[in-house]
Enzyme design. Structure first.
Site, short mmCIF file in Angstrom:
data_model
loop_
_atom_site.label_atom_id
_atom_site.label_comp_id
_atom_site.label_asym_id
_atom_site.label_seq_id
_atom_site.Cartn_x
_atom_site.Cartn_y
_atom_site.Cartn_z
CB ALA A 1 -4.97 -7.34 0.96
CG ASP A 2 -1.62 -6.51 4.85
OD1 ASP A 2 -0.40 -6.39 4.66
OD2 ASP A 2 -2.44 -5.63 4.53
#
Length: 404
Positions: free
Chosen positions: A167-168
C-alpha cells in the site's frame, strides 16, 4: 546546457517517515531532485530502527540520494529553520497526522504564504478530511480496509495481507505522479503551488477497480480464489518435479490453446469443455488437475524451456536467490550495487527507464545529520557555528566527526 536528469534544480524536503512519504521523495530523488531528509535529531526516521536487522537496511534504500538534516519540530528554533528551508524548496512531503503541522505553525496556510510556488504532499492513511482522518493509518490497515486483503488468499483460508509494503509503494507512486502534474501546471500553465492530499486507503482501493464495477453492476463481492482468477483459466501456480513452482496464465485464446496442447496434446485442446474461456472456468478443477499432473513429470527448467519453445505464457516462481541470478534482471539493472561507506549494498534499481535523462543512485541512505551544516547554511542565514550550537541544544544533530 541540458540537464542530465529530468528533475535537476528541483528541491524536495522530505519530512515524512517510514515508507509511503519517503518513497515518494525517493522516486523524485532518483530522477535528479535535491532531497533534504528532515528527521528527529535523536531517533531519526523510524526506518533506521526497523525490523530485526543489525543495521538500518530499509533506511539505506528508501532514503538513497537524500541529505539528512535532523530537526526536532517540537522546538521553536527547529520550526524556524524548517520554515526557511521550505521557503526555498519546490516540494514538501510530510505524513504527520492532520492538524499537527498547523499546531506547530508550519501548516499549509503558513508555508504557502512563505512560498507561493510550494507543492506540498500530505500523505496519511485516510486523507486530510473525512470521519477517519484523525486515525493513525498504516499500510497494513488500509490493505485490510480497502478490500484487498478480503479478496486475497486461499478460498478456505483467512484474508491475506501482502508480505511487503504494498500500500505504501502504490501510494508513493501516485504521490510522485501527482507532484509532477502539480509542477507541470505551476511551471508551464501559469499556475502556482498547491497541496496534494494523498490517502493511502484510496490509492490501495484503486487497485480494485474491477471489483468496484462488478459489485455495483452484478452484485459480485470478489471472494478469495487463491492463485486462480475469476476471469481467466488456466491461471494458477503449479509444482514441478523438482519441488519448484511455475505460474501460467491463459488469458488469451491463442495462449490457452498452446498451453492445452503442451500438457495434453490435440485431444485436450479440442475437448469441448475447454474450448472457450467460459468452459475452462466452469471446468477449472479438471483443467488444473491435468496441468498439475503434467508439471509433476518435468523439472522447472524443463517446463520453462518447453513453454518458451511453444511461445506459451509461463514464469518461474522466483525466490530472491533466483532473481539475483537472473540474466534478464541483470541486463535491466533491476538490482544495482550502491556505495555504502567502505562497502556497497545491493538495492532495487531505478525505473522507469528514460532514454535521454535516466535516473541514478549516487549514495545510500545518509548518516543521521550528515548534511545538516551544509543544507542549513545554504538555505538559511545561519553560519556553521550557529548550526553547531543548534546541535548542542538538541534542535538538530550532526553526523560523523562533527558530533565529537
Amino acid at each position: 546546457m541540458k540537464s542530465e536528469t529530468p528533475l535537476d534544480g528541483i528541491t524536495v524536503v522530505d519530512a515524512a517517515s517510514l515508507y509511503a512519504g519517503p518513497l515518494s521523495a525517493m522516486i523524485l530523488g532518483d530522477f535528479g531532485a535535491d532531497v533534504v531528509k528532515v528527521e528527529h535529531p535523536e531517533h531519526g526516521d523510524a526506518l533506521r530502527d526497523f525490523g530485526d536487522y543489525p543495521e538500518d537496511l530499509s533506511f539505506k534504500w528508501v532514503n538513497r540520494n537524500k541529505q539528512s538534516v535532523p530537526l526536532d519540530l517540537h522546538e521553536p528554533e527547529a520550526r524556524e529553520v524548517f520554515r526557511e528551508v521550505v521557503a526555498d524548496a519546490d516540494v514538501l512531503v510530510e505524513n504527520f497526522r492532520p492538524g499537527t503541522l498547523e499546531e506547530w505553525g508550519v501548516g499549509w496556510e503558513t508555508l504557502s504564504e512563505l512560498n507561493e510556488d510550494l507543492v506540498m504532499v500530505r500523505v496519511t492513511g485516510f486523507g486530510q478530511t473525512g470521519p477517519y482522518s484523525d486515525r493513525p493509518g498504516f499500510g497494513t490497515l488500509v490493505e485490510a480496509m480497502s478490500g484487498y486483503a478480503y479478496s486475497t488468499g486461499q478460498p478456505d483460508g483467512p484474508p491475506t495481507l501482502p508480505p511487503t509494503a504494498m500500500a505504501d509503494t502504490v501510494s508513493a507512486l501516485h504521490s510522485a505522479y501527482a507532484v509532477m502534474m502539480a509542477l507541470y501546471w505551476r511551471d508551464t500553465q501559469g499556475g502556482h503551488g498547491q497541496y496534494i492530499d494523498t490517502a493511502i486507503l484510496e490509492t490501495m482501493f484503486g487497485v480494485l477497480g474491477d471489483h468496484v464495477v462488478e459489485y455495483d453492476q452484478r452484485g459480485i463481492d470478489h471472494r478469495r480464489s487463491g492463485n486462480r482468477s475469476s476471469r481467466t483459466a488456466p491461471r494458477n501456480t503449479y509444482q514441478t518435479k523438482d519441488d519448484r513452482w511455475v505460474a501460467i496464465s491463459g488469458s488469451s485464446p491463442s495462449i490457452a490453446d498452446r498451453i492445452l496442447r503442451i500438457v495434453g496434446g490435440d485431444d485436450l485442446a479440442e475437448d469441448e469443455r475447454f474450448a472457450t474461456m467460459e468452459g475452462r472456468l466452469e471446468h477449472v478443477e479438471e483443467l488444473d488437475e491435468v496441468i498439475q499432473d503434467w508439471m509433476r513429470e518435468h523439472t522447472r527448467e524443463e517446463v520453462v524451456e518447453i513453454f518458451e519453445a511453444h511461445e506459451a505464457a509461463l514464469g518461474p516462481v522466483n525466490n530472491m536467490a533466483d532473481v539475483f541470478d537472473d540474466e534478464h534482471f541483470d541486463a535491466r539493472d533491476a538490482i544495482v550495487r550502491v556505495e555504502d561507506g567502505e562497502d556497497d549494498v545491493a538495492m532495487r534499481g531505478v525505473f522507469p527507464k528514460l532514454s535521454e535523462t535516466p535516473g541514478r543512485i549516487d549514495h545510500s541512505g545518509p548518516e543521521k545529520g550528515e548534511h545538516a551544516i551544509d543544507v542549513i547554511t545554504e538555505h538559511t542565514d545561519r553560519s556553521a557555528e550557529e548550526v553547531r550550537r543548534l546541535a548542542r541544544d538538541g534542535v538538530t544533530s550532526l553526523g560523523g566527526d562533527e558530533n565529537d
